[in-house]
Design an enzyme around this catalytic site. Structure first.
Site, short mmCIF file in Angstrom:
data_model
loop_
_atom_site.label_atom_id
_atom_site.label_comp_id
_atom_site.label_asym_id
_atom_site.label_seq_id
_atom_site.Cartn_x
_atom_site.Cartn_y
_atom_site.Cartn_z
N LYS A 11 0.85 -1.18 0.00
CA LYS A 11 0.00 0.00 0.00
C LYS A 11 0.89 1.24 0.00
O LYS A 11 1.94 1.26 0.64
CB LYS A 11 -0.87 0.01 1.26
CG LYS A 11 -1.62 1.30 1.49
CD LYS A 11 -1.62 1.77 2.96
CE LYS A 11 -0.30 1.78 3.62
NZ LYS A 11 -0.02 2.84 4.57
N ASP A 138 -4.40 -0.26 9.68
CA ASP A 138 -4.27 -0.27 8.22
C ASP A 138 -4.93 -1.47 7.56
O ASP A 138 -5.13 -1.47 6.34
CB ASP A 138 -2.78 -0.28 7.83
CG ASP A 138 -2.20 1.12 7.71
OD1 ASP A 138 -2.95 2.08 7.89
OD2 ASP A 138 -0.99 1.23 7.44
#
Length: 281
Positions: A11, A138
């Site tokens: 990410k 996350d």
């Protein structure tokens, strides 16, 4: 028994604003994308009483026995969501640790996606949100990974908009402590992403944005600022920005050739630091 191979993509934060603080947690908003740099997860069922989790690869050193993957499996077992099935999970770590690319969190998210897709895990949306929050903040971003906008209230808007960047991913020889970086945040930004729109992923808008955590990271590690300056001045660079709380810096380009040329220039100047050419997916 049949084994499966799962790609767990890194990410990146195209932009990140710290907009406030509630109790001990900072309120953030972010534009998020994913790149083709990925860990490889090999998974198979086993006839054992316990799961077996093994980490291998370039960035597997010093991963704790208690980690996002073992925490996920423990929670799923406690909630009896895997019907007592046990798995051997081998993870080849290609994503650096302490890099701001959510490597461990995306491993957990990728496993959740796999279990759901294979109908091994049946879970309601609100229960899924609660489960991921227990593993790491996350993790939820990696559920159905797509270009996303995280609002300061925690909502996530996912978009099918295809952005095509070639990226030079630079991870210095040191990592940043997320806890330390956030502990030094004293000023907050005005929210910019309260009304998520796909046009926020357009270059014209992206170039106007920042990562609020850069100043703190650059003060702690002045060499990061030097690296960003170098990357920002490579030919045809669109913009360069730190991902998450660092220490990874991402330089964005429209073409693979420009990105590859920047890679060559960087390696000549900073041979000690790891870097790789990648692209958004």
């Amino acid at each position: 028994m049949k084994s499966f191979i799962i790609k767990s993509h890194a990410k990146i934060n195209l932009a990140l604003n710290v907009t406030g603080k509630k109790k001990n947690l900072h309120k953030i908003e972010s534009l998020i994308s994913f790149i083709n740099l990925h860990d490889l997860i090999n998974l198979k069922k086993i006839n054992k009483n316990n799961h077996k989790v093994i980490f291998k690869g370039k960035f597997s050193k010093n991963i704790s026995r208690i980690n996002t993957v073992t925490n996920l499996l423990k929670l799923l077992d406690q909630k009896k969501l895997l019907n007592n099935q046990k798995f051997e999970i081998k993870i080849i770590k290609n994503i650096p640790q302490k890099a701001g690319m959510g490597g461990g969190s995306m491993n957990a998210a990728s496993l959740i996606n796999f279990f759901i897709n294979k109908k091994m895990l049946k879970i309601k949306k609100n229960e899924l949100t609660k489960l991921t929050s227990q593993i790491g903040s996350d993790v939820i971003l990696g559920i159905k990974p797509r270009n996303s906008i995280l609002s300061q209230n925690g909502d996530i808007q996912r978009f099918n908009k295809d952005i095509k960047f070639y990226t030079l991913i630079v991870k210095p020889s040191f990592g940043c402590s997320t806890k330390y970086i956030y502990s030094k945040v004293k000023k907050f930004s005005k929210s910019q992403f309260n009304f998520p729109k796909s046009k926020m992923f357009e270059i014209k808008f992206l170039k106007t944005l920042n990562n609020d955590l850069e100043k703190i990271a650059f003060k702690k590690y002045p060499s990061l600022k030097k690296i960003k300056f170098f990357l920002s001045n490579t030919p045809n660079n669109i913009f360069t920005r730190m991902s998450g709380s660092g220490s990874t810096l991402v330089a964005y380009f429209n073409s693979k050739r420009a990105c590859s040329n920047a890679y060559s220039q960087f390696k000549r100047k900073f041979s000690r630091h790891w870097c790789i050419v990648s692209k958004t997916i």
